[in-house]
Design a protein around this motif. Structure first.
Motif, PDB file in Angstrom:
ATOM      1  N   PRO A   1       1.154  -1.569   0.281  1.00  0.00           N
ATOM      2  CA  PRO A   1       0.240  -0.336  -0.298  1.00  0.00           C
ATOM      3  C   PRO A   1       0.722   1.257  -0.359  1.00  0.00           C
ATOM      4  N   ARG A   2       1.683   1.232   0.771  1.00  0.00           N
ATOM      5  CA  ARG A   2       2.968   2.861   1.177  1.00  0.00           C
ATOM      6  C   ARG A   2       3.196   2.808  -0.854  1.00  0.00           C
ATOM      7  N   LEU A   3       3.745   2.437  -0.671  1.00  0.00           N
ATOM      8  CA  LEU A   3       4.432   2.600  -2.341  1.00  0.00           C
ATOM      9  C   LEU A   3       3.536   2.679  -3.972  1.00  0.00           C
ATOM     10  N   ARG A   4       1.853   1.750  -2.991  1.00  0.00           N
ATOM     11  CA  ARG A   4       1.071   1.994  -4.586  1.00  0.00           C
ATOM     12  C   ARG A   4       1.511   0.838  -5.547  1.00  0.00           C
ATOM     13  N   THR A   5       2.354   0.007  -4.739  1.00  0.00           N
ATOM     14  CA  THR A   5       2.169  -1.147  -6.139  1.00  0.00           C
ATOM     15  C   THR A   5       1.588  -2.608  -5.681  1.00  0.00           C
ATOM     16  N   ILE A   6       1.734  -3.259  -7.073  1.00  0.00           N
ATOM     17  CA  ILE A   6       1.205  -4.424  -7.104  1.00  0.00           C
ATOM     18  C   ILE A   6       2.309  -5.266  -7.983  1.00  0.00           C
TER      19      ILE A   6
ATOM     20  N   HIS B   1      -7.225  -0.611  -6.223  1.00  0.00           N
ATOM     21  CA  HIS B   1      -6.063   0.332  -5.222  1.00  0.00           C
ATOM     22  C   HIS B   1      -5.521   2.172  -5.474  1.00  0.00           C
ATOM     23  N   ALA B   2      -5.763   1.987  -6.353  1.00  0.00           N
ATOM     24  CA  ALA B   2      -4.785   3.337  -7.043  1.00  0.00           C
ATOM     25  C   ALA B   2      -3.294   3.582  -7.333  1.00  0.00           C
ATOM     26  N   ALA B   3      -3.123   2.110  -7.657  1.00  0.00           N
ATOM     27  CA  ALA B   3      -1.827   2.248  -8.014  1.00  0.00           C
ATOM     28  C   ALA B   3      -0.917   2.143  -8.839  1.00  0.00           C
ATOM     29  N   THR B   4       0.436   2.699  -8.567  1.00  0.00           N
ATOM     30  CA  THR B   4       1.082   3.245  -9.676  1.00  0.00           C
ATOM     31  C   THR B   4       2.345   2.662 -10.317  1.00  0.00           C
ATOM     32  N   GLU B   5       2.460   1.060  -9.909  1.00  0.00           N
ATOM     33  CA  GLU B   5       3.653   0.757 -10.092  1.00  0.00           C
ATOM     34  C   GLU B   5       2.585  -0.847 -10.335  1.00  0.00           C
ATOM     35  N   VAL B   6       3.781  -1.699 -11.013  1.00  0.00           N
ATOM     36  CA  VAL B   6       2.669  -2.882 -11.483  1.00  0.00           C
ATOM     37  C   VAL B   6       4.497  -3.348 -11.328  1.00  0.00           C
ATOM     38  N   TYR B   7       3.787  -3.982 -11.064  1.00  0.00           N
ATOM     39  CA  TYR B   7       5.777  -5.625 -11.045  1.00  0.00           C
ATOM     40  C   TYR B   7       5.026  -7.208 -11.361  1.00  0.00           C
TER      41      TYR B   7
ATOM     42  N   TYR C   1      -3.414   2.238 -21.985  1.00  0.00           N
ATOM     43  CA  TYR C   1      -4.989   2.504 -21.517  1.00  0.00           C
ATOM     44  C   TYR C   1      -4.626   3.004 -19.416  1.00  0.00           C
ATOM     45  N   PHE C   2      -2.904   3.113 -19.356  1.00  0.00           N
ATOM     46  CA  PHE C   2      -2.887   3.706 -17.935  1.00  0.00           C
ATOM     47  C   PHE C   2      -1.816   4.285 -17.741  1.00  0.00           C
ATOM     48  N   PRO C   3      -1.886   5.283 -18.594  1.00  0.00           N
ATOM     49  CA  PRO C   3      -0.489   6.627 -18.691  1.00  0.00           C
ATOM     50  C   PRO C   3      -0.277   7.187 -17.366  1.00  0.00           C
ATOM     51  N   GLY C   4      -0.796   6.485 -16.160  1.00  0.00           N
ATOM     52  CA  GLY C   4       0.203   6.764 -15.278  1.00  0.00           C
ATOM     53  C   GLY C   4       0.189   6.064 -14.630  1.00  0.00           C
ATOM     54  N   CYS C   5       0.542   4.779 -14.644  1.00  0.00           N
ATOM     55  CA  CYS C   5       1.262   3.491 -13.840  1.00  0.00           C
ATOM     56  C   CYS C   5       2.188   3.030 -14.616  1.00  0.00           C
ATOM     57  N   GLY C   6       3.727   2.692 -14.234  1.00  0.00           N
ATOM     58  CA  GLY C   6       4.324   2.092 -14.472  1.00  0.00           C
ATOM     59  C   GLY C   6       4.056   0.303 -14.940  1.00  0.00           C
ATOM     60  N   PHE C   7       4.626  -0.467 -15.510  1.00  0.00           N
ATOM     61  CA  PHE C   7       5.052  -1.228 -15.498  1.00  0.00           C
ATOM     62  C   PHE C   7       6.046  -2.131 -16.284  1.00  0.00           C
ATOM     63  N   HIS C   8       6.691  -3.544 -14.908  1.00  0.00           N
ATOM     64  CA  HIS C   8       7.619  -3.099 -15.038  1.00  0.00           C
ATOM     65  C   HIS C   8       7.983  -5.489 -14.728  1.00  0.00           C
ATOM     66  N   LEU C   9       8.587  -5.595 -16.080  1.00  0.00           N
ATOM     67  CA  LEU C   9       8.755  -6.519 -15.744  1.00  0.00           C
ATOM     68  C   LEU C   9      10.098  -7.287 -15.143  1.00  0.00           C
ATOM     69  N   VAL C  10      10.429  -8.125 -14.530  1.00  0.00           N
ATOM     70  CA  VAL C  10      11.339  -8.531 -13.748  1.00  0.00           C
ATOM     71  C   VAL C  10      11.060 -10.349 -14.251  1.00  0.00           C
ATOM     72  N   LYS C  11      12.337 -10.005 -15.293  1.00  0.00           N
ATOM     73  CA  LYS C  11      12.309 -11.302 -16.553  1.00  0.00           C
ATOM     74  C   LYS C  11      12.808 -12.521 -16.822  1.00  0.00           C
ATOM     75  N   GLY C  12      12.225 -13.862 -16.904  1.00  0.00           N
ATOM     76  CA  GLY C  12      11.777 -14.876 -16.458  1.00  0.00           C
ATOM     77  C   GLY C  12      12.289 -15.899 -17.341  1.00  0.00           C
ATOM     78  N   ASN C  13      12.206 -17.429 -17.331  1.00  0.00           N
ATOM     79  CA  ASN C  13      12.799 -17.993 -18.361  1.00  0.00           C
ATOM     80  C   ASN C  13      12.010 -17.849 -19.430  1.00  0.00           C
ATOM     81  N   HIS C  14       9.969 -17.502 -19.453  1.00  0.00           N
ATOM     82  CA  HIS C  14       9.616 -17.512 -20.475  1.00  0.00           C
ATOM     83  C   HIS C  14       9.405 -16.426 -21.369  1.00  0.00           C
ATOM     84  N   ASP C  15      10.298 -15.542 -21.082  1.00  0.00           N
ATOM     85  CA  ASP C  15      10.381 -14.202 -21.377  1.00  0.00           C
ATOM     86  C   ASP C  15      12.003 -13.963 -22.236  1.00  0.00           C
ATOM     87  N   ILE C  16      11.167 -14.697 -23.208  1.00  0.00           N
ATOM     88  CA  ILE C  16      11.945 -14.970 -24.506  1.00  0.00           C
ATOM     89  C   ILE C  16      11.929 -14.229 -25.718  1.00  0.00           C
ATOM     90  N   LEU C  17      11.102 -13.295 -25.865  1.00  0.00           N
ATOM     91  CA  LEU C  17      11.052 -12.397 -26.919  1.00  0.00           C
ATOM     92  C   LEU C  17      12.299 -11.204 -27.069  1.00  0.00           C
TER      93      LEU C  17
END
Length: 236
Positions: free
Chosen positions: A42-47, A86-92, A115-131
């Motif tokens: 909650p404090r970081l508004r992060t999912i 949750h008014a999230a500003t970051e999704v990891y 569709y969510f310009p106010g939210c940052g989207f992060h990817l911590v790469k996994g074994n299937h993230d091979i694009l």
């Protein structure tokens, strides 16, 4: 030992005023285990979300297995609700955002994120993230090729064996579940958040990912997704 079929929430840990989730903390930083198979800080508004495996349905259709694309639409709607509620500003995404090779679902995923310009989207790469790397450079994603630190938390795809004493590791990869047994030996496996001393393995977010039944132990805790609630499983 197997957990019993009776799984009331622990009064020690279920301290959130809302009954559908469980509130925990690490070094004073609160986080919520949500029935949508996500963690909210909650404090970081992060999912935090693990293993959505977008695009997997298209891979199966290419192989002649008639899996409808709507399995991913439902996941998009869940993420939209999480961000708004949750008014999230970051999704990891803790790895396996997209299931291996490119298909048309990648375009849908990037359009959805737009569709969510106010939210940052992060990817911590996994074994299937091979694009191809150029696809991750569209400006939609902030890519973390290795485990990354967020406040008191260490975010990774695979569970880390060596977690610094001052950190808590959120991760995915395993697709954890917990087996529950009834009096007549009925067996049901529910997705769960699986915790040890300094680590929480998130359930797979994707609807088409499978579940791995985890072995219970005295040093572990499991928080099962039971419909629209998260409940702590009591080991016996």
């Amino acid at each position: 030992m197997q957990p019993s079929a009776n799984i009331p929430p622990s009064s020690e840990n279920a301290i959130s005023p809302q009954e559908d989730r469980i509130e925990l903390s690490w070094n004073g930083e609160k986080f919520l285990l949500l029935p949508e198979k996500a963690v909210l800080i909650p404090r970081l508004r992060t999912i935090l979300i693990a293993d959505p495996h977008f695009g997997k349905a298209a891979h199966f259709r290419k192989a002649g297995i008639p899996i409808p694309e709507k399995v991913h639409v439902q996941d998009f709607l869940k993420i939209q609700k999480l961000i708004h509620d949750h008014a999230a500003t970051e999704v990891y995404f803790l790895g396996d955002l997209f299931h291996s090779d490119w298909n048309e679902s990648w375009t849908d995923l990037e359009e959805f994120a737009g569709y969510f310009p106010g939210c940052g989207f992060h990817l911590v790469k996994g074994n299937h993230d091979i694009l191809p790397e150029k696809l991750y450079q569209s400006g939609v994603w902030e890519i973390h090729p290795k485990p990354t630190i967020l406040g008191n938390f260490l975010l990774s795809h695979e569970p880390l064996e060596d977690v610094p004493s001052e950190m808590f590791n959120f991760c995915g990869h395993i697709h954890p579940g917990i087996a529950l047994y009834g009096i007549a030996r009925q067996r049901m496996v529910l997705p769960c958040f699986f915790q040890n001393e300094r680590q929480m393995i998130l359930p797979a977010f994707g609807r088409f990912t499978g579940i791995v039944s985890m072995a219970s132990g005295t040093d572990n805790r499991a928080y099962a997704i039971a419909g629209k609630k998260v409940v702590e499983v009591k080991f016996c």
